[in-house]
Every structure is written in C-alpha cells, then in structure tokens.
Design a protein around this motif. Structure first.
Motif, mmCIF file in Angstrom:
data_model
loop_
_atom_site.group_PDB
_atom_site.id
_atom_site.type_symbol
_atom_site.label_atom_id
_atom_site.label_comp_id
_atom_site.label_asym_id
_atom_site.label_seq_id
_atom_site.Cartn_x
_atom_site.Cartn_y
_atom_site.Cartn_z
ATOM 1 N N ASP A 191 9.301 20.092 32.952
ATOM 2 C CA ASP A 191 9.626 21.166 32.030
ATOM 3 C C ASP A 191 9.323 22.429 32.780
ATOM 4 N N PHE A 192 10.550 23.047 33.106
ATOM 5 C CA PHE A 192 10.445 24.144 33.955
ATOM 6 C C PHE A 192 10.744 25.532 33.267
ATOM 7 N N ARG A 193 10.943 25.439 31.846
ATOM 8 C CA ARG A 193 11.521 26.546 30.980
ATOM 9 C C ARG A 193 10.788 27.751 31.040
ATOM 10 N N THR A 194 9.373 27.633 31.185
ATOM 11 C CA THR A 194 8.662 28.927 31.117
ATOM 12 C C THR A 194 7.857 29.135 32.557
ATOM 13 N N VAL A 195 8.401 28.412 33.461
ATOM 14 C CA VAL A 195 7.808 28.486 34.952
ATOM 15 C C VAL A 195 8.487 29.483 35.417
ATOM 16 N N ARG A 196 7.741 30.267 36.333
ATOM 17 C CA ARG A 196 8.210 31.489 37.032
ATOM 18 C C ARG A 196 9.007 31.230 38.408
ATOM 19 N N ALA A 197 10.097 31.652 38.743
ATOM 20 C CA ALA A 197 10.863 31.360 39.845
ATOM 21 C C ALA A 197 9.785 31.211 41.065
ATOM 22 N N ARG A 198 8.675 31.718 41.105
ATOM 23 C CA ARG A 198 8.026 31.832 42.515
ATOM 24 C C ARG A 198 7.040 30.616 42.333
ATOM 25 N N GLU A 199 6.691 30.261 41.009
ATOM 26 C CA GLU A 199 5.912 29.087 40.897
ATOM 27 C C GLU A 199 6.908 27.744 41.134
ATOM 28 N N VAL A 200 8.047 27.795 40.765
ATOM 29 C CA VAL A 200 8.925 26.868 40.871
ATOM 30 C C VAL A 200 9.101 26.361 42.623
ATOM 31 N N GLU A 201 9.206 27.494 43.268
ATOM 32 C CA GLU A 201 9.309 27.280 44.667
ATOM 33 C C GLU A 201 8.004 26.733 45.211
ATOM 34 N N ASP A 202 6.645 27.332 44.599
ATOM 35 C CA ASP A 202 5.606 26.626 45.209
ATOM 36 C C ASP A 202 5.556 25.120 44.875
ATOM 37 N N ILE A 203 5.864 24.872 43.891
ATOM 38 C CA ILE A 203 6.187 23.387 43.257
ATOM 39 C C ILE A 203 6.832 22.579 44.487
ATOM 40 N N ALA A 204 8.191 23.147 44.385
ATOM 41 C CA ALA A 204 8.792 22.542 45.342
ATOM 42 C C ALA A 204 8.400 22.326 46.897
ATOM 43 N N ARG A 205 7.597 23.325 47.446
ATOM 44 C CA ARG A 205 6.967 23.196 48.525
ATOM 45 C C ARG A 205 5.843 22.365 48.573
ATOM 46 N N SER A 206 5.181 22.263 47.744
ATOM 47 C CA SER A 206 4.089 21.109 47.646
ATOM 48 C C SER A 206 4.832 19.743 47.696
ATOM 49 N N TYR A 207 6.000 19.662 46.943
ATOM 50 C CA TYR A 207 6.626 18.279 46.952
ATOM 51 C C TYR A 207 7.105 17.855 48.341
ATOM 52 N N PHE A 208 7.772 18.616 49.073
ATOM 53 C CA PHE A 208 8.249 18.435 50.564
ATOM 54 C C PHE A 208 7.111 18.429 51.213
ATOM 55 N N ALA A 209 6.058 18.770 51.265
ATOM 56 C CA ALA A 209 4.908 18.529 51.935
ATOM 57 C C ALA A 209 4.239 17.225 51.854
ATOM 58 N N GLU A 210 4.100 16.894 50.492
ATOM 59 C CA GLU A 210 3.750 15.491 50.099
ATOM 60 C C GLU A 210 4.408 14.655 50.503
ATOM 61 N N THR A 211 5.813 14.760 50.330
ATOM 62 C CA THR A 211 6.854 13.542 50.478
ATOM 63 C C THR A 211 7.279 13.433 51.887
ATOM 64 N N ARG A 217 20.797 23.117 33.858
ATOM 65 C CA ARG A 217 20.870 23.450 32.749
ATOM 66 C C ARG A 217 19.757 22.811 31.819
ATOM 67 N N GLY A 218 19.285 23.576 31.019
ATOM 68 C CA GLY A 218 18.138 22.937 30.067
ATOM 69 C C GLY A 218 16.782 23.248 30.601
ATOM 70 N N GLY A 219 16.595 23.283 31.959
ATOM 71 C CA GLY A 219 15.214 23.715 32.390
ATOM 72 C C GLY A 219 14.440 22.416 32.554
ATOM 73 N N ARG A 220 15.036 21.313 32.701
ATOM 74 C CA ARG A 220 14.233 20.079 32.763
ATOM 75 C C ARG A 220 14.331 19.286 34.106
ATOM 76 N N ALA A 221 14.940 20.046 35.009
ATOM 77 C CA ALA A 221 15.221 19.352 36.343
ATOM 78 C C ALA A 221 15.399 20.490 37.420
ATOM 79 N N VAL A 222 14.983 20.476 38.626
ATOM 80 C CA VAL A 222 15.606 21.632 39.754
ATOM 81 C C VAL A 222 15.788 20.919 41.000
ATOM 82 N N PHE A 223 17.093 21.197 41.383
ATOM 83 C CA PHE A 223 17.372 20.748 42.764
ATOM 84 C C PHE A 223 16.778 21.687 43.851
ATOM 85 N N ALA A 224 16.094 21.108 44.582
ATOM 86 C CA ALA A 224 15.539 21.860 45.853
ATOM 87 C C ALA A 224 15.728 21.329 47.144
ATOM 88 N N SER A 225 15.746 22.352 47.927
ATOM 89 C CA SER A 225 16.038 21.821 49.272
ATOM 90 C C SER A 225 15.135 22.774 50.264
#
Length: 302
Positions: free
Chosen positions: A114-134, A150-158
C-alpha cells in the motif's frame, strides 16, 4: 529562432552497438500517429522491420568491450560524433537527445504493498533496499526509477548503474549534447502495450537478445515481473522461450495458463510455440521488429 528537427537526436544504446537518428518534427510525428490510427492500434499483423523511416547511423562496439559500461560509453561517444545532421548555425545551441537503454543495463522489479500515502523519496528508498537485498547491488551505486501503478498498490521499479548514468551524461556533455531523456526499453514497451492489452488475465513477454522479460497484468494493472537470462542458442529456440514464459507465469499467477493472453514484443518470433501453452497469443505491432536491438530501442526514442 526555434530549434530544427536536426537539433533532436534519438539514440538506442544496446549491449554491442548503438543506433542514432534524428527525431521527426512535430508535424511528422502527428502524421505518424494519424497513420497508426488508420491502421488501428490493436493490429497485430505485419509488424514493421524497422522504426519509422528516419535518417540514422548504426555503430558497432568493439568486440572486446561487448556488455561492458566502457564499451557502452565508447560507442555512445562515436554515435554522437557520427549523428546525422548538424545543428543549424543560427541556433548556436546544444543538440538534445532522447536515449533509450537496453534492459541488460538495469534490473527491474514490481513491489507490492500500500503505497498510497508513501512519499516518492520513501518509495525510492524501499526500491533501493529491494534491489540491494534481491540482487546484491550496492545501494549507493545505483539510480532508482519508479512508476506508481494505478490504485497505489504496486510500484514498477528499475535500478540503473550510477556510473553508467553519469557517464552517459558526461559523454553527451562533451559532445555538446543535452540529454533530454534517459529511459530503459522495458518501461517504454509496457507503456505502449497498455493501449492494446484488454482487461483479462494477460502477460507481456518481451524477448531481447540477452533477456526474456515477462510482466503479468491483472485488472488493468502490472502486478508481477520476472526475467530469464538468454544465450545465443536460446533466441532461436521458440519452444524453450515458450517454456520459460510458462514457468514465469505459473510462478506469479493463480490463473490457468489456458485462460491467459500472451502479448509478444521485442524480437519477431513465431507465436506457434506459445499458442500451444496459452489461450491466445498476440504480437504487438508497435514493439515487435526484425530490426537490431539498437534500432528497436531507437524506435522508442522517436
């Protein structure tokens, strides 16, 4: 004075070569859209072998530097030097470039939550952690790109190498070229595919020379991503490619494969092997081509 079309370059940067062309003018772009509308955006037959006809050059990378960042930067430097056209003398301005990179140079993932209330910078940090761990990537050594679904329930990250990202900008600046946009191929394919994909269970499969990408869509949202490294013999074996696609689908979806529509992009493949495993197979005209990888990428930048 307004910029001429010769001021704007389209560049596809692959793993072994680069392609550089001149972006069409606004009028040429509108005419191309009108032609696509007359053909029908959902048409899936007679895919073009090349991007829309533009003046372009293809530059091969030195073989010893294939698949290396040094090779990518060297071939980009040569591509910029050999780019068609010259800046108009009256503009006295830098040229601009839209650059699309082969997805070999990046990692992708779809993050669920649920990313609906998460700030863009925080989403980026979450993605950064995902790529570091995975993938074991150094979080400080990567650039993160995210697209909220759309809907804020998923993020496509690169995740893109920071050294490659900065190197591309430095090489371009040395050639008096301003990087207007630096994109990856798969997100561009997803954007184009969205116009053709219906609301049923479906999966976009983009086959490149080095990677098979599979993106699952449910209820008009991209919900899962998987990839498989390919080698030279794999690309010619459509039965193997179809089997890989089936494995990725079963890993992420609860839907029966007999109810799933596959949308094929990337290399122009015989769909029959996929038709044996899935309900329907459609080749997406806008993102299927017999052209080389750099030319297909350049087509996204036009």
């Amino acid at each position: 004075m307004s910029r001429s079309s010769n001021d704007v370059l389209a560049i596809g940067l692959g793993t072994c070569a680069a392609a550089v062309g001149v972006r069409p003018t606004r009028l040429q772009h509108l005419l191309r859209l009108a032609q696509r509308a007359r053909r029908g955006v959902r048409a899936v037959t007679a895919p073009p072998s090349l991007p829309p006809a533009v003046e372009h050059a293809c530059i091969a990378m030195e073989e010893a530097l294939h698949f290396s960042e040094q090779g990518a930067l060297d071939v980009l430097r040569r591509a910029l030097a050999e780019a068609p056209g010259v800046p108009g003398p009256a503009t006295k301005s830098k040229r601009r470039a839209f650059i699309v990179l082969d997805d070999f140079w990046a990692n992708h993932g779809i993050l669920r939550g649920d990313f609906r209330t998460v700030r863009a910078r925080e989403v980026e940090d979450i993605a950064r952690s995902y790529f570091a761990e995975t993938f074991g990537l150094d979080g400080d050594a990567i650039m993160i790109r995210t697209v909220m679904q759309r809907g804020g329930r998923a993020v496509f990250a690169s995740a893109l190498s920071r050294s490659l990202h900065d190197g591309i900008r430095d090489v371009s600046a040395d050639a008096r070229v301003e990087v207007q946009s630096l994109m990856l191929g798969l997100p561009q394919a997803m954007n184009r595919a969205r116009h053709s994909v219906d609301g049923s269970a479906s999966m976009l499969v983009v086959v490149a020379e080095t990677v098979l990408h599979a993106v699952l869509m449910e209820h008009d949202r991209w919900v899962a991503y998987g990839a498989q490294r390919l080698f030279a013999d794999d690309v010619a074996d459509t039965l193997r490619l179809a089997a890989i696609t089936e494995q990725v689908f079963e890993r992420f979806s609860n839907t029966r494969r007999e109810d799933c529509t596959i949308y094929l992009g990337g290399l122009d493949l015989d769909p029959s092997a996929f038709e044996q495993r899935f309900a329907t197979v459609r080749r997406l005209q806008d993102i299927v081509s017999n052209a080389s990888a750099p030319l297909r990428l350049m087509g996204f930048a036009l």
